[in-house]
Write a protein that holds these residues in place. Structure first.
Motif, mmCIF file in Angstrom:
data_model
loop_
_atom_site.group_PDB
_atom_site.id
_atom_site.type_symbol
_atom_site.label_atom_id
_atom_site.label_comp_id
_atom_site.label_asym_id
_atom_site.label_seq_id
_atom_site.Cartn_x
_atom_site.Cartn_y
_atom_site.Cartn_z
ATOM 1 N N GLU A 123 54.969 41.529 -11.366
ATOM 2 C CA GLU A 123 55.379 40.204 -11.811
ATOM 3 C C GLU A 123 54.648 39.799 -13.097
ATOM 4 O OE1 GLU A 123 56.447 37.965 -7.629
ATOM 5 O OE2 GLU A 123 54.360 38.003 -8.293
ATOM 6 N N ILE A 124 55.239 38.826 -13.778
ATOM 7 C CA ILE A 124 54.648 38.285 -15.001
ATOM 8 C C ILE A 124 54.568 36.768 -14.871
ATOM 9 C CG2 ILE A 124 54.987 37.914 -17.483
ATOM 10 C CD1 ILE A 124 56.337 40.617 -17.622
ATOM 11 N N THR A 125 53.427 36.208 -15.213
ATOM 12 C CA THR A 125 53.262 34.759 -15.199
ATOM 13 C C THR A 125 53.407 34.223 -16.620
ATOM 14 O OG1 THR A 125 51.797 34.803 -13.280
ATOM 15 C CG2 THR A 125 51.686 32.851 -14.688
ATOM 16 N N ILE A 126 54.195 33.163 -16.753
ATOM 17 C CA ILE A 126 54.466 32.565 -18.063
ATOM 18 C C ILE A 126 53.862 31.175 -18.116
ATOM 19 C CG2 ILE A 126 56.274 31.814 -19.657
ATOM 20 C CD1 ILE A 126 58.121 33.876 -18.315
ATOM 21 N N GLU A 127 53.217 30.864 -19.229
ATOM 22 C CA GLU A 127 52.667 29.522 -19.427
ATOM 23 C C GLU A 127 52.961 29.087 -20.857
ATOM 24 O OE1 GLU A 127 50.186 26.183 -20.213
ATOM 25 O OE2 GLU A 127 49.951 28.096 -21.244
ATOM 26 N N LYS A 128 53.340 27.826 -21.027
ATOM 27 C CA LYS A 128 53.648 27.341 -22.379
ATOM 28 C C LYS A 128 52.943 26.013 -22.633
ATOM 29 C CE LYS A 128 57.914 24.934 -21.039
ATOM 30 N NZ LYS A 128 57.409 23.571 -21.339
ATOM 31 N N THR A 129 52.220 25.968 -23.717
ATOM 32 C CA THR A 129 51.593 24.734 -24.172
ATOM 33 C C THR A 129 51.600 24.762 -25.693
ATOM 34 O OG1 THR A 129 50.156 24.631 -22.221
ATOM 35 C CG2 THR A 129 49.523 23.290 -24.111
ATOM 36 N N PRO A 130 52.546 24.092 -26.330
ATOM 37 C CA PRO A 130 52.668 24.158 -27.796
ATOM 38 C C PRO A 130 51.386 23.809 -28.542
ATOM 39 C CG PRO A 130 54.592 23.099 -26.842
ATOM 40 C CD PRO A 130 53.604 23.261 -25.726
ATOM 41 N N ARG A 131 50.612 22.872 -28.006
ATOM 42 C CA ARG A 131 49.428 22.408 -28.728
ATOM 43 C C ARG A 131 48.368 23.482 -28.879
ATOM 44 N NH1 ARG A 131 49.028 18.667 -32.543
ATOM 45 N NH2 ARG A 131 46.859 18.007 -32.809
ATOM 46 N N TYR A 132 48.391 24.494 -28.015
ATOM 47 C CA TYR A 132 47.423 25.581 -28.147
ATOM 48 C C TYR A 132 47.488 26.221 -29.537
ATOM 49 C CZ TYR A 132 46.519 25.766 -23.075
ATOM 50 O OH TYR A 132 46.136 25.475 -21.796
ATOM 51 N N PHE A 133 48.693 26.313 -30.078
ATOM 52 C CA PHE A 133 48.904 27.030 -31.339
ATOM 53 C C PHE A 133 48.032 26.491 -32.465
ATOM 54 C CE2 PHE A 133 51.457 27.503 -35.324
ATOM 55 C CZ PHE A 133 51.321 28.877 -35.456
ATOM 56 N N VAL A 134 47.844 25.173 -32.525
ATOM 57 C CA VAL A 134 47.122 24.566 -33.641
ATOM 58 C C VAL A 134 45.674 24.230 -33.291
ATOM 59 C CG1 VAL A 134 49.230 23.628 -34.626
ATOM 60 C CG2 VAL A 134 47.917 22.240 -33.026
ATOM 61 N N ALA A 164 64.938 40.994 -27.785
ATOM 62 C CA ALA A 164 63.698 41.378 -28.464
ATOM 63 C C ALA A 164 62.476 40.874 -27.707
ATOM 64 C CB ALA A 164 63.697 40.839 -29.893
ATOM 65 N N VAL A 165 62.568 39.678 -27.151
ATOM 66 C CA VAL A 165 61.445 39.128 -26.382
ATOM 67 C C VAL A 165 61.224 39.932 -25.109
ATOM 68 C CG1 VAL A 165 60.672 37.140 -25.028
ATOM 69 C CG2 VAL A 165 61.636 36.784 -27.301
ATOM 70 N N GLN A 166 62.302 40.295 -24.422
ATOM 71 C CA GLN A 166 62.169 41.101 -23.204
ATOM 72 C C GLN A 166 61.531 42.459 -23.517
ATOM 73 O OE1 GLN A 166 65.819 40.521 -20.335
ATOM 74 N NE2 GLN A 166 66.498 40.011 -22.410
ATOM 75 N N ASP A 167 61.942 43.061 -24.641
ATOM 76 C CA ASP A 167 61.348 44.335 -25.050
ATOM 77 C C ASP A 167 59.860 44.168 -25.356
ATOM 78 O OD1 ASP A 167 63.858 45.431 -24.783
ATOM 79 O OD2 ASP A 167 64.287 45.475 -26.936
ATOM 80 N N PHE A 168 59.528 43.079 -26.025
ATOM 81 C CA PHE A 168 58.136 42.820 -26.387
ATOM 82 C C PHE A 168 57.262 42.633 -25.149
ATOM 83 C CE2 PHE A 168 55.017 39.335 -27.062
ATOM 84 C CZ PHE A 168 54.100 40.026 -27.843
ATOM 85 N N ILE A 169 57.772 41.864 -24.187
ATOM 86 C CA ILE A 169 57.012 41.618 -22.955
ATOM 87 C C ILE A 169 56.879 42.891 -22.127
ATOM 88 C CG2 ILE A 169 57.009 40.334 -20.773
ATOM 89 C CD1 ILE A 169 58.383 38.057 -22.212
ATOM 90 N N GLY A 170 57.875 43.767 -22.257
ATOM 91 C CA GLY A 170 57.839 45.019 -21.513
ATOM 92 C C GLY A 170 58.571 44.962 -20.195
ATOM 93 N N VAL A 171 59.651 44.167 -20.136
ATOM 94 C CA VAL A 171 60.445 44.070 -18.917
ATOM 95 C C VAL A 171 61.846 44.615 -19.181
ATOM 96 C CG1 VAL A 171 59.180 42.063 -18.087
ATOM 97 C CG2 VAL A 171 61.245 41.719 -19.460
ATOM 98 N N GLN A 172 62.520 44.965 -18.115
ATOM 99 C CA GLN A 172 63.891 45.450 -18.241
ATOM 100 C C GLN A 172 64.794 44.310 -18.691
ATOM 101 O OE1 GLN A 172 65.347 47.334 -14.699
ATOM 102 N NE2 GLN A 172 67.478 47.413 -15.409
ATOM 103 N N ARG A 173 65.737 44.630 -19.553
ATOM 104 C CA ARG A 173 66.658 43.608 -20.035
ATOM 105 C C ARG A 173 67.571 43.151 -18.902
ATOM 106 N NH1 ARG A 173 68.830 45.523 -26.037
ATOM 107 N NH2 ARG A 173 66.791 45.661 -27.068
#
Length: 238
Positions: free
Chosen positions: A37-48, A152-161
């Motif tokens: 499994e892969i865990t996803i987390e998103k917080t835009p403010r981290y970027f800056v 492209a994102v799926q390939d980058f993450i390394g999961v099957q399309r």
């Protein structure tokens, strides 16, 4: 299969400090993840946030990072529009007054302006994660060619399309692509209600000043990521 925390681990609200608290505690907020499994987390403010790349690297140096960026001028207008909708700016404050000083120069102290200098922040992230663990996505491409971008994102993450063209459709009312969730009784998932709304209006002189300001930063960015986006032209927003 992926998991996502119920709430973003960092807040973007006014006056809320990003990265507060122990990073051990913050890591514990992530759901348990099995080997498959892969865990996803998103917080835009981290970027800056200057200190976040090092903290994330110390917590998980092999993390895969997907960064979505768009025309910085349109991003600035979107940012200001959101602030207006949340009553975070004074009612008499215009976009022009937010991004320009009284003498007409760019207001470099405005977060609306600073966030669009993407190369400044990406350079910091590259120092810790290199190029191989960071995937750059064009926000414009995500709308115009969602299937290609997601492949492209799926390939980058390394999961099957798992996403194909039959799962994606364009919502003309919203002006964005949506996806059919077959595993959830064929329900659909679209961008939130705040996406796709009309941006605040401003004058062409202000827009030109912004495009002129961002142009050299964009050129540095394109060289850094070895990609070019059509951001350097003053054009009518659709």
């Amino acid at each position: 299969m992926g998991h996502q925390p119920g709430a973003e681990m960092g807040r973007t609200g006014k006056g809320v400090k990003v990265g507060g608290g122990s990073w051990v505690e913050r890591k514990s907020m992530m759901p348990a993840t099995n080997d498959h499994e892969i865990t996803i987390e998103k917080t835009p403010r981290y970027f800056v946030s200057q200190d976040v790349p090092e903290k994330i690297y110390n917590m998980s140096p092999n993390v895969k990072l997907v960064v979505v960026i768009r025309d910085p001028v349109i991003r600035a207008m979107s940012d200001f529009t959101q602030a207006v909708s949340k009553n975070e700016v004074k009612s008499n404050l215009t976009f022009r007054r937010r991004v320009l000083r009284r003498d007409g120069d760019i207001n470099m102290h405005s977060s609306v302006v600073k966030t669009g200098i993407y190369v400044r922040y990406l350079t910091n992230w590259f120092q810790y994660f290199g190029r191989s663990n960071i995937h750059i996505v064009s926000g414009e491409d995500l709308i115009a060619n969602p299937l290609g971008v997601l492949e492209a994102v799926q390939d980058f993450i390394g999961v099957q399309r798992e996403i194909d063209g039959n799962l994606i459709y364009f919502n003309k009312t919203r002006g964005f692509p949506c996806i059919r969730m077959l595993k959830r009784n064929n329900t659909t998932k679209c961008f939130g209600a705040t996406k796709g709304r009309n941006h605040v209006q401003t004058d062409s002189t202000t827009l030109k000043r912004l495009y002129d300001f961002y142009r050299p930063y964009n050129q540095y960015l394109f060289k850094l990521i070895n990609k070019t986006f059509e951001w350097n032209e003053l054009k009518k927003e659709h």
